[in-house]
Design a protein around this motif. Structure first.
Motif, short mmCIF file in Angstrom:
data_model
loop_
_atom_site.label_atom_id
_atom_site.label_comp_id
_atom_site.label_asym_id
_atom_site.label_seq_id
_atom_site.Cartn_x
_atom_site.Cartn_y
_atom_site.Cartn_z
N LEU A 1 0.83 -1.19 0.00
CA LEU A 1 0.00 0.00 0.00
C LEU A 1 0.87 1.24 0.00
CD1 LEU A 1 -2.65 -0.99 2.70
CD2 LEU A 1 -2.63 -1.51 0.26
N SER A 2 0.38 2.29 -0.66
CA SER A 2 1.07 3.57 -0.70
C SER A 2 0.14 4.65 -0.17
CB SER A 2 1.49 3.92 -2.13
OG SER A 2 2.36 2.95 -2.66
N CYS A 3 0.74 5.68 0.40
CA CYS A 3 0.00 6.83 0.89
C CYS A 3 0.77 8.08 0.52
CB CYS A 3 -0.19 6.74 2.39
SG CYS A 3 -0.92 8.21 3.16
N LYS A 4 0.24 8.81 -0.43
CA LYS A 4 0.90 10.05 -0.89
C LYS A 4 0.37 11.22 -0.08
CE LYS A 4 3.34 12.55 -3.79
NZ LYS A 4 4.82 12.46 -3.87
N VAL A 5 1.30 12.02 0.44
CA VAL A 5 0.94 13.20 1.22
C VAL A 5 1.04 14.42 0.33
CG1 VAL A 5 1.43 14.57 3.27
CG2 VAL A 5 1.87 12.10 3.28
N ALA A 6 -0.02 15.20 0.26
CA ALA A 6 -0.03 16.40 -0.56
C ALA A 6 -0.44 17.59 0.30
CB ALA A 6 -1.01 16.24 -1.71
N GLY A 7 0.08 18.72 -0.05
CA GLY A 7 -0.32 19.94 0.62
C GLY A 7 0.66 20.42 1.67
N ARG A 8 1.41 19.49 2.23
CA ARG A 8 2.39 19.86 3.23
C ARG A 8 3.35 18.71 3.39
NH1 ARG A 8 1.19 20.50 9.57
NH2 ARG A 8 1.60 18.28 9.45
N ASN A 9 4.62 19.01 3.58
CA ASN A 9 5.59 17.96 3.79
C ASN A 9 5.36 17.28 5.13
OD1 ASN A 9 8.16 16.58 4.37
ND2 ASN A 9 8.86 17.65 2.54
N SER A 10 5.36 15.94 5.12
CA SER A 10 5.09 15.19 6.34
C SER A 10 6.32 15.05 7.22
CB SER A 10 4.57 13.80 5.99
OG SER A 10 5.55 13.08 5.28
N ARG A 11 7.41 15.60 6.76
CA ARG A 11 8.66 15.45 7.51
C ARG A 11 8.49 16.01 8.92
NH1 ARG A 11 13.45 17.25 3.88
NH2 ARG A 11 12.41 15.67 2.64
N GLY A 12 8.97 15.27 9.90
CA GLY A 12 8.90 15.71 11.28
C GLY A 12 7.79 15.07 12.07
N ASN A 13 6.83 14.47 11.41
CA ASN A 13 5.70 13.89 12.11
C ASN A 13 5.65 12.37 11.94
OD1 ASN A 13 4.64 16.77 11.03
ND2 ASN A 13 3.85 16.30 13.05
N THR A 14 5.18 11.73 12.99
CA THR A 14 4.94 10.29 12.89
C THR A 14 3.77 10.03 11.95
OG1 THR A 14 5.83 9.72 15.06
CG2 THR A 14 4.09 8.31 14.21
N MET A 15 3.89 8.97 11.16
CA MET A 15 2.80 8.54 10.29
C MET A 15 2.49 7.10 10.59
SD MET A 15 3.40 10.51 6.73
CE MET A 15 1.67 10.19 6.32
N GLY A 16 1.25 6.72 10.31
CA GLY A 16 0.84 5.37 10.66
C GLY A 16 -0.19 4.78 9.71
N TRP A 17 -0.36 3.48 9.85
CA TRP A 17 -1.39 2.73 9.11
C TRP A 17 -2.36 2.11 10.11
CZ3 TRP A 17 -2.18 2.79 3.99
CH2 TRP A 17 -1.12 3.16 3.15
N ILE B 1 6.50 -1.19 7.56
CA ILE B 1 6.16 0.21 7.26
C ILE B 1 7.44 0.94 6.87
CG2 ILE B 1 6.40 0.95 9.68
CD1 ILE B 1 4.06 2.90 9.16
N SER B 2 7.33 1.83 5.89
CA SER B 2 8.48 2.63 5.47
C SER B 2 7.97 3.95 4.94
CB SER B 2 9.32 1.89 4.43
OG SER B 2 8.55 1.64 3.26
N ARG B 3 8.88 4.89 4.81
CA ARG B 3 8.50 6.19 4.28
C ARG B 3 9.63 6.73 3.42
NH1 ARG B 3 7.45 9.83 9.49
NH2 ARG B 3 7.01 11.46 7.93
N ASP B 4 9.23 7.44 2.38
CA ASP B 4 10.18 8.12 1.50
C ASP B 4 9.92 9.61 1.68
OD1 ASP B 4 11.52 9.35 -0.61
OD2 ASP B 4 11.21 7.63 -1.94
N SER B 5 10.75 10.24 2.48
CA SER B 5 10.52 11.65 2.80
C SER B 5 10.67 12.53 1.57
CB SER B 5 11.47 12.09 3.91
OG SER B 5 11.19 11.39 5.11
N ALA B 6 11.58 12.16 0.69
CA ALA B 6 11.79 12.97 -0.52
C ALA B 6 10.55 12.96 -1.41
CB ALA B 6 13.00 12.46 -1.29
N GLU B 7 9.88 11.80 -1.45
CA GLU B 7 8.66 11.67 -2.25
C GLU B 7 7.41 11.94 -1.45
OE1 GLU B 7 8.47 11.10 -5.52
OE2 GLU B 7 10.67 11.16 -5.64
N ASN B 8 7.56 12.18 -0.14
CA ASN B 8 6.41 12.44 0.72
C ASN B 8 5.39 11.31 0.64
OD1 ASN B 8 5.98 14.33 2.69
ND2 ASN B 8 4.82 15.73 1.39
N THR B 9 5.90 10.08 0.72
CA THR B 9 5.04 8.91 0.56
C THR B 9 5.31 7.90 1.66
OG1 THR B 9 5.01 9.21 -1.84
CG2 THR B 9 4.33 7.06 -1.01
N LEU B 10 4.24 7.33 2.17
CA LEU B 10 4.29 6.29 3.18
C LEU B 10 3.91 4.97 2.54
CD1 LEU B 10 4.41 5.73 6.36
CD2 LEU B 10 1.92 5.98 6.27
#
Length: 123
Positions: A20-36, A69-78
């Motif tokens: 599964l992928s989760c694209k973040v738009a509108g603001r960079n998610s860097r700095g915050n915990t993300m979850g499924w 779980i993994s995240r690509d901060s450059a792509e803003n994707t979980l």
């Protein structure tokens, strides 16, 4: 405004894998915990996995040996890589962006949610 968009769900046979992928738009998610999280019909939203900005991870016991779980901060994707899927993994999968920088499994700590993606594990 932050928008999360999940993708990658579908129908899969028991024992199969999905990512599964989760694209973040509108603001960079860097700095915050993300979850499924997962929500089965008639049940509450269940925590599955979380990842902090520095890569710390925490899993719910029933998935910790099967999900990654993994995240690509450059792509803003979980991402959530799922292996050895079982029928009880069926549900709508949601990604969330927390208001906290530390790992948290509480849905109330997550301010932003995606619309969800359906995963059905069935033969």
């Amino acid at each position: 405004q932050v928008r999360l968009v999940e993708s990658g769900g579908g129908l899969i046979q028991p024992g199969g894998s999905l990512r599964l992928s989760c694209k973040v738009a509108g603001r960079n998610s860097r700095g915050n915990t993300m979850g499924w999280f997962r929500q089965a019909p008639g049940k509450a939203r269940q925590f599955l996995a979380a990842i902090s900005d520095v890569g710390g991870r925490y899993y719910e016991d029933s998935v910790k040996d099967r999900f990654t779980i993994s995240r690509d901060s450059a792509e803003n994707t979980l991402y959530l890589q799922m292996y050895s899927l079982k029928p009880e993994d069926t549900g709508v999968y949601y990604c969330g962006a927390s208001t906290k920088t530390v790992i948290t499994a509480s849905p109330s700590d997550y301010r932003y949610w995606g619309q969800g993606t359906q995963v059905t594990v069935s033969s």
